[in-house]
Design a protein around this motif. Structure first.
Motif: not given
Lengths: 194, 566
Positions: A156-157, A166-168, A98-103, A173-174
């Motif tokens: 990573i970002a 969002f990296v965390g 999912k894209e960033t927005d979903d995060l 999520r991973a």
């Protein structure tokens, strides 16, 4: 993020920059196995990993002049590799995450610690590797960058093109995806009871 | 990063705990989490579970579950080993090539060209655009088609490489190649004959091409195809329906050749009938009084004597043209002398650039008077337009270099890096500069080799054009230091190129120094391009080679499992 057991190859890098083939061979011998394994974990197939490893080292010939010798060579090499692998995945449009927005919408719930503990206890390394293969490109890349090559959140970002904050979330999520793949339990992946 | 109410106690969420073990929380928040996990068993258990999960991930990823593939183990390694003897070979070959080229070709040609009094600056253009050059080359089309198909097969395999396995791609290429080779190639066959005196006997008829090599080569019978001959004396007394392509001291054609003669050697004498054209690199060509040539003559060498009948044009660069027979077309000579005898008849215009006017006998029948131009050594560098054109050419080369650098920045950088090694590119450049044209000339003696030779010669010329650009980039790097981006490289190349031109242009008018400087720049640049190409070709797939010994991985300094922040 230096590589224990391998001292920084400052001299070899200097000679390789000057076109010394022997020095280039030294760098390749020392670092190719690790980079291959990095690519193997990050990319879907063994052949992709082989291709990527060769391409990374070919690219390295050009990029070596850009390397800042005050920094760790292995860290820099992993960064180059991560960028290359992520580019490969993006080119093939297999960003299934999912894209960033979903995060932002990731539920921050409290999983059952004992069941999570049990799941980890029961799984072998081989099972984890197989489960990794089932993950989406971004999830796998994030885990590999963090837990194989020990890249920082900033790196990573930068590689994934997401905000550092969002990296965390990407990593969590991973992990959920991984648990789902390990257990086949959607509830676990959602952070619910195991 | 919130606390989740559960069982009458606010628990930490998983995200917060993950960031805590990843050391991503600020100190104050870290202390809060630490204090909470000491009091809350459930959060403490979750924290430990997350840590164990991290360790499991790291362990699973770092474990060596498969060896390094053999092609990766061999990638670079083989080339590294081979480089040690390759340089010895390169320099040895270069020295041999230079010696052979000089003694066999350059020295005699230099003497002849100097005697003829021209520099040959426009030789290539005239050669290419001369009609005779292209006559009878239709037979090459089939071969070009085959090459095109092989190229297409290769491109196709590359395109599908991602979609099919490597082994399959390789198999596809080979299958395509074999299919092309297995395609019916007509009824022609090829025969090879060697020994002291290879001969096609009087009563003999050969269907297809024939290769003859020996001391004295004789064709007395019929060859229904091309004759490829190499020897001291080559006699064609029979009938050849195709071309005669030869290398030897004497070539005598007393019989009939329906096609062309393309040869290099000392002397050719045409007493019989030749259906098409003559292209000759060598000392002398004579068309006897009984000889008839259906096409024209393109010749680079000493003397051309036409006593018989020539149906079309003459293009000649050498010492002397002597016409005492019939020429159906024009004559264009750049040389020392032109003699037109009393029996001569020339139907087209006659243009002669030489040291003295043509010697035309009173009885000669010419369509128009000979256009004579005195050969003179130009000193054009004393004129202003010379410098204007130099500036234009310099700008054009810089633009050309810029386009190349933008098109292939990686390869451009590799080439410049290779040029900065100095010794290796110059050594390789000597080999390429002399060896490639020599190889192309040799390749011309085979049917398969001619298109290959044309391609190689074209590539050689391209490298020659790029050589100054490469050297310019090195000079630019020496002045400004290495660039990290493409535009930086282009800027340095432009600066260096202009400097090379400014220094080199005056030097070019100093006889020996200019020549040596130009040669040095060309060889250096060509060597660098060749070296970069060689390095690009290094990743060779080496199947069935045992893997290299396992090299331990680089375990990262993971933050997981270490002491938690206080």
């Amino acid at each position: 993020m230096s590589a224990p057991g391998i001292t920084e190859p400052t001299e070899a890098i200097t000679r390789a920059r000057a076109g010394d083939v022997e020095a280039w061979g030294e760098l390749y011998r020392d670092y190719a196995p690790a980079i291959f394994r990095f690519c193997r974990r990050a990319l879907p197939t063994r052949e992709d990993a082989e291709d990527a490893t060769m391409e990374i080292f070919m690219k390295l010939k050009d990029k070596l002049v850009q390397y800042d010798s005050t920094r760790s060579f292995s860290a820099w090499l992993y960064k180059v590799s991560a960028n290359h692998c992520w580019d490969m995945l993006r080119r093939r449009k297999i960003r299934q995450d999912k894209e960033t927005d979903d995060l932002d919408n990731l539920p921050l719930e409290h999983p059952d610690p004992s069941q999570l503990d049990m799941l980890i206890e029961q799984r072998t390394s081989e099972e984890v590797r197989k489960a990794l293969d089932k993950l989406g490109g971004r999830a796998r890349m994030a885990l590999v960058m963090r837990y194989y090559s020990d890249m920082s959140y900033d790196e990573i970002a930068d590689a994934l093109g997401v905000r550092r904050a969002f990296v965390g979330v990407v990593l969590l999520r991973a992990r959920h995806e991984l648990r789902q793949a390990l257990e086949g339990n959607a509830a676990l992946a959602a952070g619910g009871a195991l | 990063m919130s606390e989740v109410p559960k069982d009458n106690m606010k628990h930490l969420d998983e995200m917060t705990l993950l960031l805590y073990i990843e050391r991503q929380l600020d100190r104050a928040r870290g202390l809060e989490v630490s204090a909470h996990t000491q009091e809350c068993d459930e959060c403490s258990t979750l924290l430990r579970a997350l840590e164990r999960e991290s360790r499991l991930l790291t362990r699973a990823m770092l474990e060596e579950d498969e060896p390094l593939p053999s092609r990766l183990a061999q990638f670079q390694e083989r080339a590294r080993k081979s480089m040690q003897w390759i340089w010895g070979l390169v320099f040895g070959l270069a020295a041999t090539g230079v010696y052979a080229l000089y003694t066999e070709y350059i020295q005699p040609w230099q003497q002849q060209l100097e005697a003829a009094g021209f520099g040959g600056s426009n030789l290539l253009g005239l050669l290419i655009f001369q009609g005779a050059m292209w006559k009878g080359w239709q037979s090459m089309i089939t071969l070009l088609e085959v090459l095109a198909m092989v190229t297409l097969a290769g491109l196709g395999a590359m395109f599908f490489r991602r979609r099919i396995r490597r082994g399959s791609a390789l198999a596809l290429v080979f299958a395509g190649f074999c299919t092309v080779l297995a395609l019916p190639t007509g009824a022609s066959a090829t025969e090879k004959r060697g020994g002291q005196n290879p001969t096609v006997g009087k009563e003999e008829t050969i269907k297809g091409d024939v290769y003859l090599a020996g001391d004295r080569v004789r064709v007395e019978g019929t060859v229904d195809g091309d004759v490829f001959a190499a020897g001291k004396d080559i006699d064609i007394d029979g009938h050849v329906t195709g071309d005669v392509i030869s290398a030897g001291r004497y070539l005598r054609i007393r019989g009939t050749v329906d096609g062309n003669v393309r040869s290099c050697g000392n002397t050719a004498v045409i007493s019989g009938n030749l259906g098409k054209n003559i292209m000759w690199f060598g000392d002398a060509v004579t068309v006897d009084a009984t000889g008839k040539v259906g096409g024209g003559v393109t010749m680079f060498g000493g003397t051309l004597a036409i006593d018989g009948h020539l149906n079309r044009d003459i293009l000649f660069y050498g010492e002397e043209v002597n016409v005492n027979g019939a020429v159906g077309g024009s004559i264009r000579e750049k040389g020392n002398m032109m003699i037109i005898g009393s029996n001569a008849q020339v139907d087209g215009p006659v243009k002669f650039e030489g040291n003295k006017p043509a010697d035309v006998a009173p009885g000669a029948k010419l369509a128009s008077p000979v256009e004579f131009k005195q050969m003179e050594k130009k000193r054009e560098y004393r004129q202003s337009h010379y410098y204007i054109w130099r500036v234009i050419w310099t700008a054009a080369f810089v633009l050309f270099g810029m386009v190349l650098f933008l098109l292939v920045p990686g390869f451009a950088r590799e080439t410049v890096n290779a040029a900065e090694l100095y010794g290796a590119p110059i050594g390789l450049g000597i080999l390429v500069f002399f060896g490639v044209p020599l190889a192309a000339i040799i390749a011309c003696f085979t049917v398969v080799g001619i298109p290959l030779a044309v391609f190689v010669a074209g590539f050689w010329i391209l490298m020659l054009c790029c050589a100054e650009i490469v050297v310019g980039a090195v000079i630019g790097n020496l002045i400004l230091g290495r660039a990290t981006d493409t535009w930086g490289m282009i800027g340095r190349m432009a600066l260096g190129f202009v400097i090379v031109r400014i220094v080199y242009t005056p030097l070019a008018h100093v006889h020996v120094v200019g020549l040596l400087a130009g040669l040095g720049i060309w060889m250096w640049g060509m060597g660098a391009i060749s070296l970069a190409l060689y390095r690009r070709l290094q990743p060779v797939i080496a199947p069935n080679v045992p893997s290299a010994p396992y090299t331990p991985p680089m375990p990262p300094n993971t933050t997981v499992g270490g002491p938690l922040p206080a």
